[in-house]
Motif scaffolding. Structure first.
Motif, PDB file in Angstrom:
ATOM      1  N   CYS A 106      -1.197   1.562   3.125  1.00  0.00           N
ATOM      2  CA  CYS A 106       0.000   2.019   3.836  1.00  0.00           C
ATOM      3  C   CYS A 106      -0.460   2.760   5.084  1.00  0.00           C
ATOM      4  CB  CYS A 106       0.863   2.901   2.939  1.00  0.00           C
ATOM      5  SG  CYS A 106       0.330   4.623   2.889  1.00  0.00           S
ATOM      6  N   ILE A 117       5.950   6.662   1.810  1.00  0.00           N
ATOM      7  CA  ILE A 117       6.251   6.321   3.210  1.00  0.00           C
ATOM      8  C   ILE A 117       6.841   4.909   3.271  1.00  0.00           C
ATOM      9  CG2 ILE A 117       3.993   5.317   3.804  1.00  0.00           C
ATOM     10  CD1 ILE A 117       4.137   6.599   6.497  1.00  0.00           C
ATOM     11  N   ASN A 176      -0.407   5.749   5.750  1.00  0.00           N
ATOM     12  CA  ASN A 176      -1.111   6.992   5.413  1.00  0.00           C
ATOM     13  C   ASN A 176      -2.462   6.749   4.754  1.00  0.00           C
ATOM     14  OD1 ASN A 176       0.815   8.704   6.416  1.00  0.00           O
ATOM     15  ND2 ASN A 176       1.919   8.902   4.479  1.00  0.00           N
ATOM     16  N   CYS A 194       5.640   2.712   0.091  1.00  0.00           N
ATOM     17  CA  CYS A 194       4.354   2.940  -0.569  1.00  0.00           C
ATOM     18  C   CYS A 194       4.599   3.610  -1.913  1.00  0.00           C
ATOM     19  CB  CYS A 194       3.470   3.821   0.310  1.00  0.00           C
ATOM     20  SG  CYS A 194       1.949   4.323  -0.536  1.00  0.00           S
ATOM     21  N   HIS A 199       2.618   5.282  -3.661  1.00  0.00           N
ATOM     22  CA  HIS A 199       1.798   6.496  -3.828  1.00  0.00           C
ATOM     23  C   HIS A 199       2.365   7.672  -3.040  1.00  0.00           C
ATOM     24  CE1 HIS A 199      -1.060   3.850  -5.759  1.00  0.00           C
ATOM     25  NE2 HIS A 199      -1.038   3.074  -4.702  1.00  0.00           N
ATOM     26  N   CYS A 200       2.641   7.492  -1.744  1.00  0.00           N
ATOM     27  CA  CYS A 200       3.085   8.616  -0.912  1.00  0.00           C
ATOM     28  C   CYS A 200       4.538   8.494  -0.494  1.00  0.00           C
ATOM     29  CB  CYS A 200       2.183   8.763   0.313  1.00  0.00           C
ATOM     30  SG  CYS A 200       2.420   7.469   1.547  1.00  0.00           S
ATOM     31  N   CYS A 250      -3.050   5.014   1.817  1.00  0.00           N
ATOM     32  CA  CYS A 250      -3.095   4.781   0.361  1.00  0.00           C
ATOM     33  C   CYS A 250      -3.480   3.327   0.099  1.00  0.00           C
ATOM     34  CB  CYS A 250      -1.740   5.031  -0.292  1.00  0.00           C
ATOM     35  SG  CYS A 250      -0.995   6.602   0.109  1.00  0.00           S
TER      36      CYS A 250
HETATM   37 ZN   LIG Z   1       0.981   5.762   0.989  1.00  0.00          ZN
END
Ligand SMILES: [Zn+2]
Ligand SMILES: [Zn+2]
Length: 154
Positions: free
Chosen positions: A29, A93, A31, A88, A90-91, A33
């Motif tokens: 992503c 976004i 960010n 995403c 995980h985060c 991840c």
């Molecule tokens: Zn992410």
């Protein structure tokens, strides 16, 4: 004078053989991840795992990482023609890519980063198979497939 032949750079004449199959082995992503699934595989290859959002529903979607193939596995049922969002897992976004609209159907697109290689840009409309792999690394650019774009179907 008489030195014009030096302008020809023989180091740049290497032949490149474009791959017939492009497997996505590393997608991130914005960010950073890692989006590759550890436990879900499609045809023996790690799937790309992202969260799919549609009309208040959400679930995971596992995208086939192989060029030319689109055996995606989705936890939520989305009718053909609907526009979804990818996030995403995980985060959180959004993977929505504001700069480009789909070249086939004008729907919004998503983007994933391929570290050191480029980006995947894909259509967020279910059933539209317009996906491009935008290659940015110098070596891959030598492929010059469709002006630095490799079409892919996911
Ligand atoms: Zn992410
Ligand atoms: Zn489209």
């Amino acid at each position: 004078m008489g030195k014009r032949l030096n302008d020809v750079d023989l180091a740049n004449t290497t032949l490149f053989h474009p791959p017939q199959i492009v497997d996505i082995q590393n997608a991130h992503c914005a960010n950073g991840c890692n989006l590759m699934s550890e436990n879900v595989k499609i045809n023996g290859l790690k799937a790309i795992a992202v969260k799919i959002l549609w009309k208040g529903k959400e679930g995971m979607i596992y995208l086939d990482p192989e060029f030319g193939s689109y055996e995606n596995i989705s936890e939520i049922e989305v009718p053909k023609g609907e526009v979804v969002d990818f996030v995403c897992p995980h985060c959180g976004i959004s993977l929505r890519h504001e700069k480009d609209l789909c070249r086939s159907c004008s729907a919004p697109t998503f983007a994933m980063e391929l570290p050191g290689e480029g980006q995947i840009i894909g259509c967020l409309r279910k059933g539209c198979f317009e996906h491009t792999l935008k290659i940015e690394s110098f070596e891959s650019m030598q492929l010059r497939m469709e002006e630095n774009f490799i079409r892919m179907i996911m």
